[in-house]
Design a protein around this motif. Sequence first.
Motif, short mmCIF file in Angstrom:
data_model
loop_
_atom_site.label_atom_id
_atom_site.label_comp_id
_atom_site.label_asym_id
_atom_site.label_seq_id
_atom_site.Cartn_x
_atom_site.Cartn_y
_atom_site.Cartn_z
N ASN A 94 10.03 54.21 -7.54
CA ASN A 94 10.78 53.23 -8.33
C ASN A 94 10.00 52.76 -9.56
OD1 ASN A 94 12.05 51.60 -5.34
ND2 ASN A 94 12.97 53.23 -6.52
N TYR A 98 14.26 49.63 -10.41
CA TYR A 98 15.01 49.40 -9.18
C TYR A 98 15.73 50.64 -8.67
CZ TYR A 98 14.08 44.94 -11.28
OH TYR A 98 13.44 43.89 -11.88
N THR A 349 11.18 44.14 -2.41
CA THR A 349 11.98 44.78 -3.46
C THR A 349 12.01 46.31 -3.29
OG1 THR A 349 11.32 43.03 -4.98
CG2 THR A 349 12.22 45.03 -5.96
N PRO A 350 13.19 46.95 -3.29
CA PRO A 350 14.52 46.37 -3.52
C PRO A 350 15.30 46.05 -2.24
CG PRO A 350 14.66 48.73 -3.69
CD PRO A 350 13.22 48.43 -3.35
N GLU A 375 24.60 49.33 -3.57
CA GLU A 375 23.20 49.47 -3.17
C GLU A 375 23.06 49.57 -1.66
OE1 GLU A 375 23.38 47.79 -7.20
OE2 GLU A 375 24.28 47.15 -5.31
N MET A 478 11.44 39.33 -6.55
CA MET A 478 10.31 40.19 -6.87
C MET A 478 8.99 39.45 -6.71
SD MET A 478 11.54 42.58 -9.98
CE MET A 478 11.85 41.25 -11.12
#
Length: 480
Positions: A94, A98, A349-350, A375, A478
Amino acid sequence: METMEFLNKAPLRITDTILRDAHQSQAATRMRIEDMLPACEILDSIGYWSLECWGGATFDACMRFLNEDPWERLRKLRAALPHTKLQMLFRGQNILGYKHYADDVVDQFCRKSIENGIDIIRIFDALNDVRNLEQAIKSTKKYGGTVEGTLSYTISPIHNEEYFVKLAKELEQMGADIICIKDMANLLLPTHAYSLVKRLKETVSIPIHLHTHNTAGTGDMVNLMAAYAGVDIVDTALSAMAGGTSQPATESLVATLKGTVRDTGLDLNKMSKAAAHFRTVAARLKEEGYLDPKVLSVDTNTLLYQVPGGMLSNLISQLKQTGREDKYYEVLQEVPRVRKECGYPPLVTPTSQIVGTQAVMNVILGERYKAFTKETKAMLRGEYGKLPGPVDEFVLNKAEITPDQMIDCRPADLLTPELDKYRNEYKDIAKSDEDVLSLALFPQVAPKFLQWRDAPPPVEKKKKPRDPNEVRELYVEMKF
């Protein structure tokens, strides 16, 4: 009571996070380069093992909110800190974005990070899928950087001590120079830290670096017990931005170990001067509405629900937007259920955003899995990598995901080289390879920033004041 002895007689080494995770955790990554440079001379003289100063959310925040070029920030820090190793946080495939990027983009980003001043790259994957770390490890070593192979620490029926010891051995075999225990949610309890560090020291031959927070109030004890067990390096933050959702205070640990075999040898007087500078920065950030006093307090809900502090803030924000703040505790109880049914992903994250948003939807829509974000479906299909545990068949059926839609290869193997595409696409505004990488990672943000940066004729580049109530969803999750 039997006296406890240190299992390592070497001085404990310190990485200070004041230039990255401390302000990312407490002030939504709003510290500016002009806040940092006045303290760099004294920071450089303290003798830290490293300073964490780049990566994580800083790259995005520089362009999005601070009108700074993140690459120029790194170059300035490198020039101002000639005697100290600089460290960054890197999300594997990543990078700092993201989604997964092709291998050529990962390779070039590692190269340019090192060329511009980074010495150590801490490389992690949200799912602990080592396939997502392969390219970043290989590229970091190719360009002369130090690799911190990372264990994203969490708790579940799958994530036990044996799991992490095995993972550490695998990372060592892949070429990691250091193993980092990344306890992003402060779930690693002191006695467990002692046991895990001791096992790791017995299993791998490379140094162990511990990163924790103080969200649940146990961070100082975790660091001390890890020091007894033989940990080589720990992350702390200067007291001006320590505690709460940030790291435990550097000065406190240095004072605690003074006169012992693990004495850090660091000068408390120098740290006091540096902290005095950053207290003025923290005061300004608080006045501007970015440093919320809530992040300084202990929140033991982290231990009950295994939800990182930053993720809690994000959940509250989502509920406020929908006018359903009364559902807060229902959502907290829903998070571990969703996590279990989705294969126990660590909440970082994520995946923290994905699981948290799905939990909110399950509650406010009045029916579990009535709807899915794209997602969530991508995570269930394996687009982010292999989930640690099996996904509940009920969830797969509700998401209408069939076996032929599942991905079982390394996700990046499905991507073709992208760098030339980005270079051609942005040839009119990219002035350097670094610009191309900024545009590739943040195509919605970087073009506006670069146009502002290079706008003719020269204009006074004033920083606009930000609305303190601005939704910070990109950043609250984050923090960890």
